[in-house]
Motif scaffolding. Sequence first.
Motif, PDB file in Angstrom:
ATOM      1  N   PRO A 111      -6.059  -7.794  -3.036  1.00 31.50           N
ATOM      2  CA  PRO A 111      -4.810  -7.626  -2.279  1.00 31.50           C
ATOM      3  C   PRO A 111      -4.078  -6.316  -2.562  1.00 31.50           C
ATOM      4  CG  PRO A 111      -4.927  -9.806  -3.300  1.00 31.50           C
ATOM      5  CD  PRO A 111      -6.033  -8.999  -3.861  1.00 31.50           C
ATOM      6  N   VAL A 112      -3.989  -5.915  -3.828  1.00 29.95           N
ATOM      7  CA  VAL A 112      -3.332  -4.647  -4.168  1.00 29.95           C
ATOM      8  C   VAL A 112      -4.416  -3.579  -4.249  1.00 29.95           C
ATOM      9  CG1 VAL A 112      -1.936  -3.392  -5.853  1.00 29.95           C
ATOM     10  CG2 VAL A 112      -1.478  -5.813  -5.403  1.00 29.95           C
ATOM     11  N   MET A 113      -4.390  -2.640  -3.313  1.00 25.39           N
ATOM     12  CA  MET A 113      -5.482  -1.679  -3.202  1.00 25.39           C
ATOM     13  C   MET A 113      -5.342  -0.510  -4.168  1.00 25.39           C
ATOM     14  SD  MET A 113      -6.167  -1.627   0.929  1.00 25.39           S
ATOM     15  CE  MET A 113      -4.531  -1.057   1.414  1.00 25.39           C
ATOM     16  N   THR A 114      -4.110  -0.055  -4.401  1.00 19.13           N
ATOM     17  CA  THR A 114      -3.905   1.152  -5.216  1.00 19.13           C
ATOM     18  C   THR A 114      -2.661   1.011  -6.074  1.00 19.13           C
ATOM     19  OG1 THR A 114      -2.597   2.184  -3.446  1.00 19.13           O
ATOM     20  CG2 THR A 114      -4.957   2.707  -3.513  1.00 19.13           C
ATOM     21  N   PHE A 115      -2.648   1.792  -7.162  1.00 21.50           N
ATOM     22  CA  PHE A 115      -1.434   2.004  -7.952  1.00 21.50           C
ATOM     23  C   PHE A 115      -1.440   3.433  -8.454  1.00 21.50           C
ATOM     24  CE2 PHE A 115       0.132  -2.422  -8.685  1.00 21.50           C
ATOM     25  CZ  PHE A 115       1.487  -2.139  -8.508  1.00 21.50           C
ATOM     26  N   ARG A 116      -0.255   3.992  -8.597  1.00 20.25           N
ATOM     27  CA  ARG A 116      -0.130   5.392  -8.963  1.00 20.25           C
ATOM     28  C   ARG A 116       0.347   5.554 -10.418  1.00 20.25           C
ATOM     29  NH1 ARG A 116       4.421   9.095  -7.206  1.00 20.25           N
ATOM     30  NH2 ARG A 116       4.333  10.887  -8.634  1.00 20.25           N
ATOM     31  N   ARG A 117      -0.157   6.573 -11.074  1.00 23.10           N
ATOM     32  CA  ARG A 117       0.342   7.056 -12.351  1.00 23.10           C
ATOM     33  C   ARG A 117       0.572   8.560 -12.227  1.00 23.10           C
ATOM     34  NH1 ARG A 117       0.389   2.218 -12.686  1.00 23.10           N
ATOM     35  NH2 ARG A 117      -0.406   0.901 -14.394  1.00 23.10           N
ATOM     36  N   THR A 118       1.256   9.147 -13.208  1.00 20.88           N
ATOM     37  CA  THR A 118       1.485  10.592 -13.229  1.00 20.88           C
ATOM     38  C   THR A 118       1.044  11.131 -14.578  1.00 20.88           C
ATOM     39  OG1 THR A 118       3.398  10.325 -11.769  1.00 20.88           O
ATOM     40  CG2 THR A 118       3.187  12.427 -12.925  1.00 20.88           C
ATOM     41  N   TYR A 160      -8.081  -0.001  -6.933  1.00 25.06           N
ATOM     42  CA  TYR A 160      -8.637  -1.281  -7.361  1.00 25.06           C
ATOM     43  C   TYR A 160      -9.714  -1.745  -6.393  1.00 25.06           C
ATOM     44  CZ  TYR A 160      -4.819  -1.561 -10.736  1.00 25.06           C
ATOM     45  OH  TYR A 160      -3.955  -1.317 -11.778  1.00 25.06           O
ATOM     46  N   LEU A 161      -9.591  -1.356  -5.123  1.00 24.54           N
ATOM     47  CA  LEU A 161     -10.654  -1.644  -4.157  1.00 24.54           C
ATOM     48  C   LEU A 161     -11.979  -1.044  -4.613  1.00 24.54           C
ATOM     49  CD1 LEU A 161      -9.059  -0.994  -0.651  1.00 24.54           C
ATOM     50  CD2 LEU A 161     -10.051  -3.142  -1.423  1.00 24.54           C
ATOM     51  N   ARG A 183     -10.376  -5.972 -11.391  1.00 28.57           N
ATOM     52  CA  ARG A 183      -9.078  -5.361 -11.714  1.00 28.57           C
ATOM     53  C   ARG A 183      -8.006  -5.801 -10.712  1.00 28.57           C
ATOM     54  NH1 ARG A 183     -10.680  -5.335 -15.864  1.00 28.57           N
ATOM     55  NH2 ARG A 183     -11.501  -3.650 -17.159  1.00 28.57           N
ATOM     56  N   VAL A 184      -8.155  -7.000 -10.151  1.00 30.69           N
ATOM     57  CA  VAL A 184      -7.172  -7.494  -9.185  1.00 30.69           C
ATOM     58  C   VAL A 184      -5.771  -7.524  -9.787  1.00 30.69           C
ATOM     59  CG1 VAL A 184      -6.418  -9.555  -7.922  1.00 30.69           C
ATOM     60  CG2 VAL A 184      -8.811  -8.796  -7.801  1.00 30.69           C
ATOM     61  N   PHE A 185      -5.670  -7.933 -11.034  1.00 31.71           N
ATOM     62  CA  PHE A 185      -4.370  -8.045 -11.694  1.00 31.71           C
ATOM     63  C   PHE A 185      -4.058  -6.844 -12.582  1.00 31.71           C
ATOM     64  CE2 PHE A 185      -5.770 -12.550 -11.105  1.00 31.71           C
ATOM     65  CZ  PHE A 185      -4.801 -12.901 -10.168  1.00 31.71           C
ATOM     66  N   GLY A 186      -4.761  -5.746 -12.364  1.00 30.02           N
ATOM     67  CA  GLY A 186      -4.566  -4.580 -13.208  1.00 30.02           C
ATOM     68  C   GLY A 186      -5.247  -4.768 -14.549  1.00 30.02           C
ATOM     69  N   VAL A 199      -0.840  -5.325 -17.091  1.00 31.63           N
ATOM     70  CA  VAL A 199      -1.578  -6.414 -16.449  1.00 31.63           C
ATOM     71  C   VAL A 199      -0.578  -7.444 -15.932  1.00 31.63           C
ATOM     72  CG1 VAL A 199      -1.897  -7.772 -18.573  1.00 31.63           C
ATOM     73  CG2 VAL A 199      -3.561  -7.965 -16.704  1.00 31.63           C
ATOM     74  N   CYS A 200      -0.845  -8.011 -14.783  1.00 36.75           N
ATOM     75  CA  CYS A 200       0.109  -8.867 -14.070  1.00 36.75           C
ATOM     76  C   CYS A 200       0.546 -10.059 -14.918  1.00 36.75           C
ATOM     77  CB  CYS A 200      -0.531  -9.355 -12.770  1.00 36.75           C
ATOM     78  SG  CYS A 200       0.510 -10.490 -11.840  1.00 36.75           S
TER      79      CYS A 200
END
Length: 438
Positions: free
Chosen positions: A324-331, A353-354, A379-382, A387-388
């Motif tokens: 469900p969550v395709m991406t997350f960003r870091r810097t 995560y996809l 890695r669905v939940f990070g 982690v979720c």
Amino acid sequence: MANPTAALHDPDTYTHGVPFELIEQLRASGPVHWVDEPALPGLPEGSGYHLVIDHAPVTEVVRDPATYSSALGGTQIRDPATPRDLDYVRRMMLNMDPPEHTRLRKLIAASFTPRAVRALEERISGHAKGIVDRMLDGPRECDFAKDVAADLPLLTLADILGVPAQDRGLMFDWSNRVIGFLDADYASSASFDAGQGTSLAREAVALRPSPDADGRMPDPRGRDGMPDLYRYAHLLGDAKRADPGDDVMSILLAQRTDDGGELSVEEFENMFWLFAVAGNETLRNGLPGAMIALLSNPEAMAALRNDPSLIPGAVDELLRWWTPVMTFRRTATCDTSLAGTSVRAGDKVVVSYLGANRDPAVFERPDELLIGRKPNNHRVFGHGPHVCVGAHFARVQMAHLFREVLGRTRAIQLGGEPALLRSNFQRGVKRLPIRWAA
């Protein structure tokens, strides 16, 4: 020749489905790829980012907050519009790094007491049964996404947050506005009828923003974009401090840190935002995504219907297949190297995560739904510090709902084409028509 990564950034792409073939073409030439950020409808031009698609470097990024920060630029691909907006999103746990993140996470973990967890699991079972009762009482067709899947996380979150049942529709609208800000069907969602809610809801809804002359809503990531949510959270927090219940949020407000401190009003409001929106949306899309997985693999659906004991073990595979969550960003906090790619301090690094959940180096036959897949290191939940916190309850909800749906139907089939969310962040399902035989 057009940049092959452009389609992965464009939210329009995902209304037609995920371009998995493109991801695999990119994977063949490396695990990290540069993505430009041109201006698109609803999205301003950005600086571009490194997209990480392989499981190992995705894991490396999310496990290392010292090098890849959630706080420096937030966790969404698009940058906050102003320094003030950035300052505000940094006050939310999702956009914090240790030690601030660790302090709040400990308070949340301590609030999910064994007694509270047991009570929630019992309520989830009852909610799932009630939802399927209503589904089977009506015509033998429905919109699984709206009529079935959307209700369970709302009911569960109302239990966790201590939100009165008549106000839970507020969370449906809030989630639509935040997650669906790029989708015209969701961006100005206002289906909740304040006249049917509590006095808290009526006071909050009076602050609900309206579209501007161009039809655009304010950025929902900041306080100015969600004044109704923050007002409701403030009023609910005051009510719970005065008269605590047995819900997790009441327990959280009573928690004390090691130095005797307590959750501030602002921290509670941001925690409420996180639960009400993020806690809702992942499962709200994961449930219809799992149904699409089973409709696409009827032999798997038959196996789960014939042997319900397989359902808890199949949940992780259903979630991996959909993601469900395709991406997350870091810097990046410093100049570094990631899987052979040079990354400069200040660069955006976006984990897919996809991509990680279809990495053939980790998952045998990654495009197939294998309900007995073990191990299933998705890695669905990070992963890592972020982690979720709700992963356990997401799994429990999915298991209970599919146990009811499959156990009380003889056959389910697609009743029309699914409608997918316009988003490059959440793999959302807006509509999923199904028909069934009881």
